[in-house]
Design a protein around this motif. Sequence first.
Motif, PDB file in Angstrom:
ATOM      1  N   ASN A 290       3.442  10.427  -7.097  1.00  0.00           N
ATOM      2  CA  ASN A 290       4.252  10.873  -8.238  1.00  0.00           C
ATOM      3  C   ASN A 290       3.371  11.212  -9.442  1.00  0.00           C
ATOM      4  O   ASN A 290       3.619  12.191 -10.156  1.00  0.00           O
ATOM      5  CB  ASN A 290       5.265   9.786  -8.601  1.00  0.00           C
ATOM      6  CG  ASN A 290       6.298   9.572  -7.504  1.00  0.00           C
ATOM      7  OD1 ASN A 290       6.626  10.501  -6.763  1.00  0.00           O
ATOM      8  ND2 ASN A 290       6.810   8.360  -7.388  1.00  0.00           N
ATOM      9  N   ARG A 291       2.323  10.432  -9.670  1.00  0.00           N
ATOM     10  CA  ARG A 291       1.406  10.736 -10.762  1.00  0.00           C
ATOM     11  C   ARG A 291       0.657  12.039 -10.502  1.00  0.00           C
ATOM     12  O   ARG A 291       0.392  12.822 -11.426  1.00  0.00           O
ATOM     13  CB  ARG A 291       0.416   9.586 -10.937  1.00  0.00           C
ATOM     14  CG  ARG A 291       1.010   8.312 -11.526  1.00  0.00           C
ATOM     15  CD  ARG A 291       0.002   7.182 -11.512  1.00  0.00           C
ATOM     16  NE  ARG A 291      -1.227   7.582 -12.198  1.00  0.00           N
ATOM     17  CZ  ARG A 291      -2.352   6.867 -12.159  1.00  0.00           C
ATOM     18  NH1 ARG A 291      -2.394   5.740 -11.461  1.00  0.00           N
ATOM     19  NH2 ARG A 291      -3.421   7.287 -12.807  1.00  0.00           N
ATOM     20  N   ALA A 292       0.310  12.297  -9.243  1.00  0.00           N
ATOM     21  CA  ALA A 292      -0.376  13.544  -8.898  1.00  0.00           C
ATOM     22  C   ALA A 292       0.521  14.750  -9.138  1.00  0.00           C
ATOM     23  O   ALA A 292       0.062  15.796  -9.619  1.00  0.00           O
ATOM     24  CB  ALA A 292      -0.824  13.499  -7.436  1.00  0.00           C
ATOM     25  N   ARG A 293       1.787  14.636  -8.821  1.00  0.00           N
ATOM     26  CA  ARG A 293       2.710  15.747  -9.075  1.00  0.00           C
ATOM     27  C   ARG A 293       2.818  16.024 -10.569  1.00  0.00           C
ATOM     28  O   ARG A 293       2.890  17.194 -10.992  1.00  0.00           O
ATOM     29  CB  ARG A 293       4.075  15.422  -8.495  1.00  0.00           C
ATOM     30  CG  ARG A 293       4.093  15.331  -6.978  1.00  0.00           C
ATOM     31  CD  ARG A 293       5.479  15.054  -6.445  1.00  0.00           C
ATOM     32  NE  ARG A 293       6.402  16.122  -6.807  1.00  0.00           N
ATOM     33  CZ  ARG A 293       7.700  16.111  -6.515  1.00  0.00           C
ATOM     34  NH1 ARG A 293       8.219  15.083  -5.857  1.00  0.00           N
ATOM     35  NH2 ARG A 293       8.466  17.124  -6.873  1.00  0.00           N
ATOM     36  N   ALA A 294       2.820  14.971 -11.381  1.00  0.00           N
ATOM     37  CA  ALA A 294       2.867  15.175 -12.829  1.00  0.00           C
ATOM     38  C   ALA A 294       1.586  15.839 -13.331  1.00  0.00           C
ATOM     39  O   ALA A 294       1.628  16.744 -14.181  1.00  0.00           O
ATOM     40  CB  ALA A 294       3.081  13.831 -13.531  1.00  0.00           C
TER      41      ALA A 294
ATOM     42  N   ALA B 176       0.826  -1.207   0.000  1.00  0.00           N
ATOM     43  CA  ALA B 176       0.000   0.000   0.000  1.00  0.00           C
ATOM     44  C   ALA B 176       0.862   1.260   0.000  1.00  0.00           C
ATOM     45  O   ALA B 176       0.573   2.232  -0.700  1.00  0.00           O
ATOM     46  CB  ALA B 176      -0.930  -0.007   1.208  1.00  0.00           C
ATOM     47  N   SER B 177       1.939   1.247   0.780  1.00  0.00           N
ATOM     48  CA  SER B 177       2.829   2.411   0.801  1.00  0.00           C
ATOM     49  C   SER B 177       3.485   2.621  -0.549  1.00  0.00           C
ATOM     50  O   SER B 177       3.628   3.755  -1.021  1.00  0.00           O
ATOM     51  CB  SER B 177       3.876   2.231   1.897  1.00  0.00           C
ATOM     52  OG  SER B 177       4.782   3.306   1.895  1.00  0.00           O
ATOM     53  N   ARG B 178       3.875   1.526  -1.176  1.00  0.00           N
ATOM     54  CA  ARG B 178       4.495   1.650  -2.509  1.00  0.00           C
ATOM     55  C   ARG B 178       3.491   2.169  -3.534  1.00  0.00           C
ATOM     56  O   ARG B 178       3.823   3.028  -4.366  1.00  0.00           O
ATOM     57  CB  ARG B 178       5.023   0.282  -2.937  1.00  0.00           C
ATOM     58  CG  ARG B 178       5.799   0.295  -4.238  1.00  0.00           C
ATOM     59  CD  ARG B 178       6.381  -1.059  -4.530  1.00  0.00           C
ATOM     60  NE  ARG B 178       7.137  -1.052  -5.780  1.00  0.00           N
ATOM     61  CZ  ARG B 178       7.742  -2.112  -6.283  1.00  0.00           C
ATOM     62  NH1 ARG B 178       7.702  -3.278  -5.624  1.00  0.00           N
ATOM     63  NH2 ARG B 178       8.399  -2.029  -7.431  1.00  0.00           N
ATOM     64  N   LYS B 179       2.250   1.691  -3.478  1.00  0.00           N
ATOM     65  CA  LYS B 179       1.212   2.181  -4.393  1.00  0.00           C
ATOM     66  C   LYS B 179       0.897   3.644  -4.132  1.00  0.00           C
ATOM     67  O   LYS B 179       0.665   4.430  -5.058  1.00  0.00           O
ATOM     68  CB  LYS B 179      -0.040   1.331  -4.235  1.00  0.00           C
ATOM     69  CG  LYS B 179      -1.135   1.659  -5.236  1.00  0.00           C
ATOM     70  CD  LYS B 179      -2.309   0.719  -5.083  1.00  0.00           C
ATOM     71  CE  LYS B 179      -3.417   1.052  -6.095  1.00  0.00           C
ATOM     72  NZ  LYS B 179      -4.589   0.153  -5.924  1.00  0.00           N
ATOM     73  N   ALA B 180       0.894   4.054  -2.841  1.00  0.00           N
ATOM     74  CA  ALA B 180       0.629   5.456  -2.507  1.00  0.00           C
ATOM     75  C   ALA B 180       1.722   6.359  -3.068  1.00  0.00           C
ATOM     76  O   ALA B 180       1.431   7.454  -3.563  1.00  0.00           O
ATOM     77  CB  ALA B 180       0.527   5.620  -0.992  1.00  0.00           C
TER      78      ALA B 180
ATOM     79  N   LEU C 194      -5.750  12.043  -7.182  1.00  0.00           N
ATOM     80  CA  LEU C 194      -4.610  11.162  -6.935  1.00  0.00           C
ATOM     81  C   LEU C 194      -4.010  11.414  -5.558  1.00  0.00           C
ATOM     82  O   LEU C 194      -3.623  10.468  -4.856  1.00  0.00           O
ATOM     83  CB  LEU C 194      -3.560  11.362  -8.026  1.00  0.00           C
ATOM     84  CG  LEU C 194      -3.966  10.899  -9.431  1.00  0.00           C
ATOM     85  CD1 LEU C 194      -2.919  11.307 -10.455  1.00  0.00           C
ATOM     86  CD2 LEU C 194      -4.166   9.390  -9.454  1.00  0.00           C
ATOM     87  N   TYR C 195      -3.910  12.701  -5.152  1.00  0.00           N
ATOM     88  CA  TYR C 195      -3.397  12.995  -3.817  1.00  0.00           C
ATOM     89  C   TYR C 195      -4.313  12.400  -2.737  1.00  0.00           C
ATOM     90  O   TYR C 195      -3.832  11.872  -1.723  1.00  0.00           O
ATOM     91  CB  TYR C 195      -3.292  14.506  -3.624  1.00  0.00           C
ATOM     92  CG  TYR C 195      -2.067  15.135  -4.237  1.00  0.00           C
ATOM     93  CD1 TYR C 195      -0.819  14.552  -4.085  1.00  0.00           C
ATOM     94  CD2 TYR C 195      -2.155  16.326  -4.949  1.00  0.00           C
ATOM     95  CE1 TYR C 195       0.310  15.127  -4.648  1.00  0.00           C
ATOM     96  CE2 TYR C 195      -1.028  16.914  -5.522  1.00  0.00           C
ATOM     97  CZ  TYR C 195       0.194  16.307  -5.366  1.00  0.00           C
ATOM     98  OH  TYR C 195       1.310  16.881  -5.918  1.00  0.00           O
ATOM     99  N   ALA C 196      -5.622  12.492  -2.935  1.00  0.00           N
ATOM    100  CA  ALA C 196      -6.557  11.938  -1.962  1.00  0.00           C
ATOM    101  C   ALA C 196      -6.429  10.420  -1.881  1.00  0.00           C
ATOM    102  O   ALA C 196      -6.481   9.837  -0.784  1.00  0.00           O
ATOM    103  CB  ALA C 196      -7.992  12.335  -2.331  1.00  0.00           C
ATOM    104  N   THR C 197      -6.248   9.755  -3.037  1.00  0.00           N
ATOM    105  CA  THR C 197      -6.059   8.304  -3.025  1.00  0.00           C
ATOM    106  C   THR C 197      -4.782   7.917  -2.296  1.00  0.00           C
ATOM    107  O   THR C 197      -4.759   6.954  -1.514  1.00  0.00           O
ATOM    108  CB  THR C 197      -6.034   7.784  -4.466  1.00  0.00           C
ATOM    109  OG1 THR C 197      -7.223   8.190  -5.150  1.00  0.00           O
ATOM    110  CG2 THR C 197      -5.943   6.272  -4.487  1.00  0.00           C
TER     111      THR C 197
END
Length: 507
Positions: free
Chosen positions: A45-49, A36-40, A62-65
Amino acid sequence: MRQRTSFSCIPPYRATLAAFAEFHGSLLLAAELYAASRKARGMYNRARAAEAAGDFDEALELYATASQLAPTESRFELAERRMRFVAGQAHVAAGFQLRGQSLYEEALVEFERAYAIDPGSSVAAEERRRTLELIAERDRGDLAEGLPPEAQQSALEAARHERRQLVDSITRPANLVALSNEPINLVLNESAEVVFETIGKLAGINVLFDSDYRGEEVEVELRNATLTEALDYIGLLTKSFWKPVTHNTVLVSEDNPNKRREHEDEVVKTVYLTNLATPQDLSEITTAIRGLTDLRRLFTVASMNAIVMRGSRAKVAIAEKVIHDMDKPRPEVIVDVLVLETSKSNMRNIGLTPVTGSKPGIQLGIGYSGQASGGANGAGSGIALSRLGDVGVGSWTTSLPSFQLAALFSNSETELLQSPRLRTADNHQADLRIGDRIPIATGSFQPGVGGVGINPLVNTQFTYTDVGVNVSLTPKIHSNRDVSMHIEVEISNVREFVDIAAFPSRS
């Protein structure tokens, strides 16, 4: 007779399986948390992009997820809060642009979306309400159907101006309505009464004179003047004062304070202010009205945030306009303050630990079994000296230690201590105190006077001081919706405490 004794040993398979299952479950839980930590982190990183690309809604999702997958990671929560504000402001800006094009339904969708993303946004709530009012005005027929957006906006402003004039007409003098709209052109050299009457006949209105009015002869030349301009011009030349009585009648008298007080109509007006922040605001508005309108009879009711005025219609109308211009809602700022305790530590501990009794480690105790290697038994733990040669390896016993399997993973970065929210208005200071109020003793000591029997004089006062994290901020909101803040941060702690004991008395 030889006897054979058999011992049956049943291994604790069930206990071993239960312990293994518990250990396996711990490993699975650790593996799930790691996954879960790795997926978060991947979501982060996708949210920053997405944020860099300007897709704020996608970045917020994405940040909320990521924050839900790893609730202990404070940076994910901070990023979600920040992006919630940014995405809300982006929808507010889009709503302003659409409303400027008279696309009210589309603008309403943007404002509602902004309010749903950031419920603490007072701007989104206010603009949503204003957009609903514009839609209601349009549906009532205030806006002409089929007109281009620019013409609809002009029609809306004209309707608002007409409603404001209807409200303001209560405090204004009667409006003169001339029968003829032709410009007044006049060249005369007559008395003031004749000039006023001539202008009245040209415009189709009645002219009345005060019983004490005695106008002097005056030379007049008017070109392309309106009715009001002509009356003002003649009044200036002849030092006369005129006032409308009805829509087609004016009264002319001498221009002096006594006649003005006699003929000017006085009204009483009560104005309620709705956007006062402090009692000083009411005092400042009252001072401005007195300086601009010369109103003498003006009173404030602080308990109701009201101003009561009495004076001429013109002065009261000016005062009401000043109040309307100054009684504006103050812009507000909401500041989220996060108090974090940050530490960077990663720990991983995997291995087998031998345990002897309840303590870790290996402790091997070797004892004599009381049996010689030849098979003869000794007496307890003793053996005859003649049989020492029979003692061998098989004559000794020991207990093997047990082992404990440990698998420990730990990762600590940031801990969120407090997350208060400050709300303050423009140019108003907001204070945040996180800590304790510590008493500090100050005072004086005066020794006894004259020697024996007089006790010393001790005078001690206690003052309380805020110790901890103290934050004071004063926001300044600019016309382009930018916010600058003056922030003062004070971090303090108590070095030591000192007990104050009473001074011993002298005998």
